[in-house]
Design a protein around this motif. Structure first.
Motif, short mmCIF file in Angstrom:
data_model
loop_
_atom_site.label_atom_id
_atom_site.label_comp_id
_atom_site.label_asym_id
_atom_site.label_seq_id
_atom_site.Cartn_x
_atom_site.Cartn_y
_atom_site.Cartn_z
N VAL A 288 100.12 53.47 -12.33
CA VAL A 288 99.94 52.27 -11.81
C VAL A 288 100.81 51.36 -12.19
O VAL A 288 101.61 51.48 -13.20
CB VAL A 288 98.35 51.68 -12.51
N ALA A 289 101.16 50.23 -11.21
CA ALA A 289 102.35 49.37 -11.45
C ALA A 289 102.21 48.64 -12.80
O ALA A 289 101.06 48.32 -13.33
CB ALA A 289 102.55 48.46 -10.34
N GLU A 290 103.34 48.41 -13.54
CA GLU A 290 103.28 47.62 -14.74
C GLU A 290 102.80 46.42 -14.75
O GLU A 290 102.11 45.97 -15.59
CB GLU A 290 105.13 47.57 -15.23
N HIS A 291 102.81 45.61 -13.57
CA HIS A 291 102.46 44.27 -13.44
C HIS A 291 100.95 44.13 -13.42
O HIS A 291 100.18 43.24 -13.65
CB HIS A 291 102.90 43.45 -12.06
N LEU A 292 100.11 45.30 -13.00
CA LEU A 292 98.70 45.66 -13.13
C LEU A 292 98.23 45.85 -14.41
O LEU A 292 97.02 45.91 -14.78
CB LEU A 292 98.36 46.50 -12.09
N LEU A 293 99.10 46.44 -15.26
CA LEU A 293 98.81 46.75 -16.74
C LEU A 293 99.15 45.63 -17.78
O LEU A 293 98.75 45.87 -18.98
CB LEU A 293 99.58 47.95 -17.16
N VAL A 294 99.42 44.47 -17.27
CA VAL A 294 99.40 43.27 -18.28
C VAL A 294 98.40 42.79 -18.46
O VAL A 294 97.43 42.47 -17.70
CB VAL A 294 100.68 42.20 -17.51
N ALA A 295 97.85 42.66 -19.71
CA ALA A 295 96.68 42.16 -20.34
C ALA A 295 96.51 40.58 -19.74
O ALA A 295 97.67 39.96 -19.88
CB ALA A 295 96.56 41.94 -21.86
N PRO A 296 95.26 40.23 -19.24
CA PRO A 296 94.21 40.98 -19.39
C PRO A 296 93.98 41.87 -18.07
O PRO A 296 94.37 41.47 -17.11
CB PRO A 296 92.93 39.92 -19.48
N LEU A 297 93.54 43.16 -18.48
CA LEU A 297 93.56 43.94 -16.99
C LEU A 297 92.00 43.72 -16.31
O LEU A 297 91.29 43.09 -17.09
CB LEU A 297 93.27 45.48 -17.62
N ASN A 298 92.18 43.86 -15.12
CA ASN A 298 91.05 43.38 -14.13
C ASN A 298 90.81 44.76 -13.39
O ASN A 298 91.55 45.45 -12.77
CB ASN A 298 91.44 42.46 -13.32
N ALA A 299 89.44 45.33 -13.66
CA ALA A 299 89.32 46.45 -13.12
C ALA A 299 89.26 46.61 -11.42
O ALA A 299 89.74 47.47 -10.72
CB ALA A 299 87.60 46.76 -13.49
N MET A 300 89.19 45.26 -11.03
CA MET A 300 89.08 45.36 -9.60
C MET A 300 90.40 45.49 -9.02
O MET A 300 90.60 46.08 -7.94
CB MET A 300 88.21 44.09 -8.83
N ARG A 301 91.24 44.81 -9.62
CA ARG A 301 92.62 44.85 -9.13
C ARG A 301 93.48 46.09 -9.36
O ARG A 301 94.05 46.63 -8.63
CB ARG A 301 93.79 43.59 -10.00
N LEU A 302 92.96 46.92 -10.53
CA LEU A 302 93.73 48.10 -10.98
C LEU A 302 92.90 49.29 -9.92
O LEU A 302 93.74 49.92 -9.42
CB LEU A 302 92.92 48.55 -12.30
N THR A 303 91.83 49.02 -9.26
CA THR A 303 91.11 49.85 -8.58
C THR A 303 91.59 49.70 -7.00
O THR A 303 92.04 50.71 -6.39
CB THR A 303 89.50 49.98 -8.47
N LEU A 304 91.68 48.61 -6.47
CA LEU A 304 91.93 48.36 -5.11
C LEU A 304 93.38 48.07 -4.98
O LEU A 304 93.69 47.92 -3.49
CB LEU A 304 91.12 46.99 -4.51
N HIS A 305 94.26 47.55 -5.52
CA HIS A 305 95.47 47.30 -5.47
C HIS A 305 96.24 48.36 -4.74
O HIS A 305 96.29 49.49 -5.33
CB HIS A 305 96.25 46.77 -6.43
N PRO A 306 97.16 48.02 -3.65
CA PRO A 306 97.90 49.38 -3.24
C PRO A 306 98.95 50.07 -4.24
O PRO A 306 99.42 51.23 -3.87
CB PRO A 306 98.52 48.86 -2.04
#
Length: 269
Positions: free
Chosen positions: A133-151
């Motif tokens: 997973v891209a680092e910018h998606l792992l910056v807190a706070p994590l969002n489950a929908m972004r983590l799942t659906l982001h390309p």
């Protein structure tokens, strides 16, 4: 999404919720042990409901806890439900219970999200989903929908992405219909606009197991294997706090024997 302001009055807001639930004034009156005449007077502003009546009508209309506070404010009363941060000392027992519950599901993945899918707690089983997973998606706070659906998130590894994406977006649509949440609407607009990742070469991808599933599975690639999960979501019964009311515990249960064996082997490795 229809947006109502407390300045429009409790009558207009209650009418909105009654029409959303597709109830007549008579049906609501019967459920609330009142009369259609009284419900009509409240909705038109000719009668001011008591705090108990506001909460009784909200209960029968299945109004979310946050919006019940708005109804009370619109009627001229103080909110009844607090919104306590999870890190408040008074939430210590809740946090401890959540942690114990999440640990009890290991090695199966489980997490807790709030009303906008921000991850507030997770167990170690969730960690395997974060590979690649891209680092910018792992910056807190994590969002489950972004983590799942982001390309650049989990989407490229989800074998049945069109079906799973449709399921998640429909889930968000149902929530938006139930709660007047501008942040949730903004999140929906964001993730719904994500482009689908480029299709992988089917010949280079392991075949998904031909199991008959009792619910739509999440089929995701990990370490060269397709793992299959079904999602179960739990909420707290009769919440008395806005924060607690909007928490959801999502557990991902193995949908086939191969996934069970993989998780147990990984946990003991």
């Amino acid at each position: 999404m229809t947006t109502l302001s407390v300045h429009q009055g409790v009558g207009a807001m209650l009418r909105h919720w009654r029409e959303t639930r597709r109830l007549s004034q008579l049906e609501l009156a019967l459920r609330a042990d009142s009369s259609a005449r009284h419900i009509s007077f409240i909705e038109t502003g000719r009668s001011r409901p008591s705090p108990d009546m506001v909460l009784k009508l909200a209960e029968h209309l299945h109004v979310p806890v946050r919006e019940r506070n708005d109804l009370l404010l619109a009627a001229g009363y103080a909110p009844q439900y607090a919104e306590t941060p999870l890190d408040d000392p008074s939430m210590g027992a809740l946090r401890a219970g959540i942690d114990q519950l999440l640990q009890g599901y290991e090695p199966y993945p489980a997490m807790v999200v709030d009303g906008t899918y921000t991850v507030v707690a997770a167990n170690s089983g969730i960690g395997m989903f974060l590979d690649g997973v891209a680092e910018h998606l792992l910056v807190a706070p994590l969002n489950a929908m972004r983590l799942t659906l982001h390309p650049e998130g989990l989407a490229p590894r989800i074998r049945n992405l069109p079906e799973w994406r449709g399921h998640l977006l429909h889930q968000m649509e149902r929530q938006i219909a139930l709660a007047r949440s501008a942040p949730l609407r903004a999140l929906y607009d964001e993730v719904a606009a994500y482009p689908l990742p480029p299709a992988h070469d089917g010949a280079s991808r392991p075949a998904a197991p031909p199991d008959a599933y009792f619910a739509l599975p999440l089929q995701i690639e990990h370490s060269g294997q397709v793992l299959s999960f079904v999602s179960s979501i739990s909420t707290f019964n009769t919440p008395m706090d806005v924060t607690v009311a909007e928490l959801a515990i999502e557990t991902l249960l193995p949908a086939d024997r191969a996934t069970v064996d993989f998780l147990r082997t990984a946990a003991t490795a």
